[in-house]
Motif scaffolding. Structure first.
Motif, short mmCIF file in Angstrom:
data_model
loop_
_atom_site.label_atom_id
_atom_site.label_comp_id
_atom_site.label_asym_id
_atom_site.label_seq_id
_atom_site.Cartn_x
_atom_site.Cartn_y
_atom_site.Cartn_z
N TRP A 186 0.83 -1.21 0.00
CA TRP A 186 0.00 0.00 0.00
C TRP A 186 0.86 1.25 0.00
N GLN A 187 2.07 1.17 0.56
CA GLN A 187 2.95 2.34 0.55
C GLN A 187 3.32 2.74 -0.87
N THR A 188 3.50 1.74 -1.74
CA THR A 188 3.80 2.05 -3.15
C THR A 188 2.61 2.72 -3.83
N VAL A 189 1.42 2.20 -3.56
CA VAL A 189 0.21 2.80 -4.14
C VAL A 189 0.06 4.24 -3.68
N TYR A 190 0.27 4.48 -2.39
CA TYR A 190 0.12 5.83 -1.84
C TYR A 190 1.17 6.77 -2.44
N TRP A 191 2.42 6.28 -2.58
CA TRP A 191 3.47 7.12 -3.13
C TRP A 191 3.13 7.55 -4.55
N TRP A 192 2.67 6.62 -5.37
CA TRP A 192 2.32 6.96 -6.75
C TRP A 192 1.07 7.83 -6.80
N PHE A 193 0.14 7.63 -5.87
CA PHE A 193 -1.04 8.49 -5.84
C PHE A 193 -0.64 9.94 -5.64
N ARG A 194 0.23 10.20 -4.68
CA ARG A 194 0.65 11.59 -4.44
C ARG A 194 1.38 12.18 -5.64
N ARG A 195 2.20 11.35 -6.29
CA ARG A 195 2.95 11.84 -7.45
C ARG A 195 2.03 12.10 -8.63
N LEU A 196 1.10 11.19 -8.90
CA LEU A 196 0.18 11.39 -10.02
C LEU A 196 -0.79 12.53 -9.75
N MET A 197 -1.14 12.73 -8.48
CA MET A 197 -2.02 13.84 -8.13
C MET A 197 -1.33 15.18 -8.43
N ARG A 198 -0.05 15.29 -8.13
CA ARG A 198 0.68 16.53 -8.42
C ARG A 198 0.81 16.78 -9.91
N ARG A 199 0.73 15.72 -10.71
CA ARG A 199 0.76 15.87 -12.17
C ARG A 199 -0.63 16.12 -12.75
N PHE A 200 -1.66 16.23 -11.89
CA PHE A 200 -3.05 16.44 -12.31
C PHE A 200 -3.52 15.34 -13.26
N LEU A 201 -3.03 14.12 -13.06
CA LEU A 201 -3.40 13.03 -13.97
C LEU A 201 -4.87 12.68 -13.84
N PHE A 202 -5.40 12.61 -12.63
CA PHE A 202 -6.79 12.20 -12.44
C PHE A 202 -7.75 13.24 -13.01
N GLN A 203 -7.40 14.50 -12.87
CA GLN A 203 -8.22 15.56 -13.48
C GLN A 203 -8.15 15.49 -15.00
N THR A 204 -6.97 15.18 -15.53
CA THR A 204 -6.81 15.09 -16.99
C THR A 204 -7.63 13.93 -17.55
N ILE A 205 -7.55 12.76 -16.89
CA ILE A 205 -8.33 11.61 -17.33
C ILE A 205 -9.82 11.95 -17.33
N HIS A 206 -10.27 12.60 -16.27
CA HIS A 206 -11.69 12.96 -16.17
C HIS A 206 -12.11 13.90 -17.29
N ASP A 207 -11.33 14.95 -17.53
CA ASP A 207 -11.72 15.95 -18.52
C ASP A 207 -11.69 15.38 -19.93
N VAL A 208 -10.69 14.56 -20.25
CA VAL A 208 -10.62 13.95 -21.58
C VAL A 208 -11.82 13.03 -21.80
N CYS A 209 -12.13 12.21 -20.80
CA CYS A 209 -13.27 11.30 -20.94
C CYS A 209 -14.58 12.07 -21.02
N LEU A 210 -14.67 13.19 -20.30
CA LEU A 210 -15.88 14.02 -20.36
C LEU A 210 -16.10 14.55 -21.78
N MET A 211 -15.04 15.07 -22.39
CA MET A 211 -15.19 15.63 -23.74
C MET A 211 -15.52 14.54 -24.76
N LEU A 212 -14.91 13.36 -24.59
CA LEU A 212 -15.23 12.25 -25.49
C LEU A 212 -16.67 11.80 -25.31
N ASP A 213 -17.16 11.82 -24.08
CA ASP A 213 -18.54 11.42 -23.83
C ASP A 213 -19.52 12.42 -24.43
N ARG A 214 -19.17 13.70 -24.39
CA ARG A 214 -20.02 14.70 -25.01
C ARG A 214 -20.05 14.52 -26.52
N GLU A 215 -18.90 14.24 -27.11
CA GLU A 215 -18.85 14.00 -28.56
C GLU A 215 -19.68 12.79 -28.95
#
Length: 265
Positions: free
Chosen positions: A68-97
């Motif tokens: 779980w420490q590895t999962v948490y470490w990558w979560f914090r790193r990916l969060m700082r890269r705004f990856l989860f927000q990017t995935i959400h926004d890209v999928c949102l635009m594709l869903d609208r299309e």
């Protein structure tokens, strides 16, 4: 849904092959120097989706996902890269299309939700809802897709939170022009700011003659989005100490919903 579940590895929250193909290009590339990376990003995303959907703690993640420490470490790193927000926004635009709409919305609905927060660093008291915790200020498009979320302490008024939403929408979704809101947003400062930022805010009021529950036009859409959120048990309360972590959890949940709708229409 049963057909989708059969395609997952172990848990219903796991990524299917179709879902992973769509987000794999968004994962950070391996470093050119240093030790070769052995982390499987698919398992990291699976672990995070399981965490948010089940509501378990970090230390209670199943061993299938690795330490779980590895999962948490990558979560914090990916969060700082705004990856989860990017995935959400890209999928949102594709869903609208996919539904025949423009990728960027021109209209939306704003609202807020006070939520209990047992262990945050800062929290407030919402006297109207009698809740100690935080407040989620959100904007959705006219079909209920989450456009953005801003978290504050629960003592911040809807009008003050609405002004933050207006600033964020103008930067992130510049084509939005028309917004629907309830009577709590009918305040002079908010309306002045909306005019300055070239928004039109339409207030949907409850009928004075109505008795009991009443479905209001446009307003029910944002309430349904709140319902989608709390289906993910980690979001029933705000368990996070930091606001940016809480926002990332919301983007993981809503991004997973958009991704599944894209991969399995």
């Amino acid at each position: 849904m049963a057909g989708i579940t059969r395609k997952t590895k172990r848990y219903p929250s796991d990524l299917t092959d179709e879902e992973w193909e769509r987000i794999a290009p968004l994962m950070p590339p391996a470093n050119r120097r240093g030790r070769k990376r052995t982390t499987d990003f698919r398992e990291i995303i699976n672990a995070l989706r399981y965490l948010v959907r089940s509501g378990c703690g970090w230390e209670m993640l199943p061993v299938h996902f690795g330490p779980w420490q590895t999962v948490y470490w990558w979560f914090r790193r990916l969060m700082r890269r705004f990856l989860f927000q990017t995935i959400h926004d890209v999928c949102l635009m594709l869903d609208r299309e996919a539904t025949g709409r423009e990728t960027s919305p021109s209209g939306g609905v704003i609202d807020s939700q006070s939520i209990k927060a047992p262990h945050p660093k800062t929290r407030g008291y919402d006297a109207g809802k009698k809740i100690v915790g935080r407040k989620r200020h959100i904007a959705v498009d006219t079909d209920g897709r989450l456009l953005l979320v801003q978290l504050t302490t629960a003592d911040i008024s809807d009008s003050a939170g609405g002004q933050m939403i207006l600033d964020a929408i103008r930067k992130r979704w510049p084509w939005v022009k028309h917004l629907f809101a309830d009577g709590a947003y009918d305040r002079l400062q908010l309306m002045d700011k909306a005019t300055f930022l070239d928004f039109t805010v339409e207030i949907i009021r409850r009928s004075e003659t109505a008795k009991g529950f009443e479905i209001l036009p446009r307003r029910w859409v944002v309430e349904r989005t709140f319902g989608w959120m709390i289906r993910w048990r980690r979001l029933v309360k705000d368990y996070e100490q930091r606001i940016d972590v809480a926002e990332a959890m919301i983007h993981i949940a809503m991004g997973s919903l958009m991704l599944r709708r894209n991969a399995h229409p």
